[in-house]
Design an enzyme around this catalytic site. Structure first.
Site, PDB file in Angstrom:
ATOM      1  CB  CYS A 126      10.134 -27.247 -27.019  1.00 57.35           C
ATOM      2  SG  CYS A 126       9.996 -25.760 -26.021  1.00 57.35           S
ATOM      3  CB  CYS A 127       9.584 -31.218 -23.412  1.00 52.21           C
ATOM      4  SG  CYS A 127       7.864 -30.662 -23.336  1.00 52.21           S
ATOM      5  CB  CYS A 130       5.224 -24.112 -20.579  1.00 50.57           C
ATOM      6  SG  CYS A 130       6.843 -24.741 -20.134  1.00 50.57           S
ATOM      7  CB  CYS A 134       2.417 -26.195 -23.506  1.00 52.85           C
ATOM      8  SG  CYS A 134       3.640 -25.866 -24.777  1.00 52.85           S
ATOM      9  CB  CYS A 165       7.274 -32.922 -20.704  1.00 51.80           C
ATOM     10  SG  CYS A 165       7.371 -33.199 -18.955  1.00 51.80           S
TER      11      CYS A 165
END
Ligand code: SF4
Length: 235
Positions: free
Chosen positions: A120-121, A202, A205, A230
């Site tokens: 995702c990162c 985010c 997170c 990340c």
């Protein structure tokens, strides 16, 4: 970046122990239009912007809009743009990549494993960062040594083969230094900092931390400290 000259290496070495102002001035003088501040608009980043704007009103700033940021983050971007008369440049994830991942794995797949979190990162941060960096020779970041075990050895200037030079003017600053600067200079900051979020990424997170916890304890709180990067600041 092509081979680093001896002159540049010597200048960079001499910046260790110098003030943030001196490091930023050197960066702007050395890299001109090809250096930008990479900002997620946390406390360190707004300090960097304030210092840089005093040196040059033409300072350039970019941010990675992951699509999962908090409203408070967008609010501080607006405030900074207005106060310093700058236009923060946004880099967003690739729509196709994001759609494919969400359709295959669901909207919250980053909670499922370290690998999926990094995926995702990769989509939401690394892809946009790559595009942001493609026109740069250097980027200025707000990393501090005391923030995390992954950051204790950072240098003021870090050269890397084939990548823009990374400049960390705040390496030695403490959290107290950051907040003293913000208050004395009335710098706009992310209001989530007042609500128990010392480090903000985010919103899905990031969680609040208790006073006794590490400042980055709220980032990817379900992972061990060693994996909590990340990819943006991988060394
Ligand atoms: S911080 Fe979370 S939501 Fe943001 S890009 Fe990384 S895994 Fe995805």
């Amino acid at each position: 970046m092509s081979e680093v000259s001896e002159k540049l290496l010597n200048e960079a070495a001499s910046l260790e122990g110098k003030s943030a102002e001196e490091v930023i001035k050197w960066s702007l003088d050395t890299y001109g239009d090809t250096v930008k501040i990479a900002s997620s608009f946390g406390a360190e980043d707004v300090v960097l912007i304030d210092i840089a704007a005093r040196i040059s009103p033409d300072v350039k700033i970019f941010t990675l809009d992951t699509g999962r940021l908090a409203q408070e983050t967008y609010d501080v971007i607006d405030q900074i743009n207005k106060k310093y008369k700058v236009k923060t440049e946004f880099f967003c994830p690739d729509t196709k990549e994001l759609e494919e991942a969400s359709n295959e794995l669901g909207p919250n797949f980053f909670y499922d494993s370290v690998e999926l979190r990094k995926k995702c990162c990769g989509i939401r941060k690394m892809g946009p960062l790559k595009r942001a960096m493609s026109s740069l020779d250097a980027w200025i970041c707000g990393l501090r040594k005391e923030q995390a075990v992954t950051r204790t050895n950072i240098k003021k200037v870090e050269f890397s083969d084939g990548a823009p030079t990374k400049i960390n003017p705040l390496t030695e600053w403490t959290e107290q230094d950051i907040w003293d600067y913000i208050r004395v200079n009335d710098v706009p900051y992310n209001r989530l900092h007042d609500n128990g979020y010392p480090s903000i990424g985010c919103i899905c997170c990031t969680r609040k931390v208790r006073r006794i916890e590490d400042v980055r304890a709220g980032r990817w709180w379900w992972e061990s400290p060693e994996t909590k990067e990340c990819g943006l600041h991988k060394r």
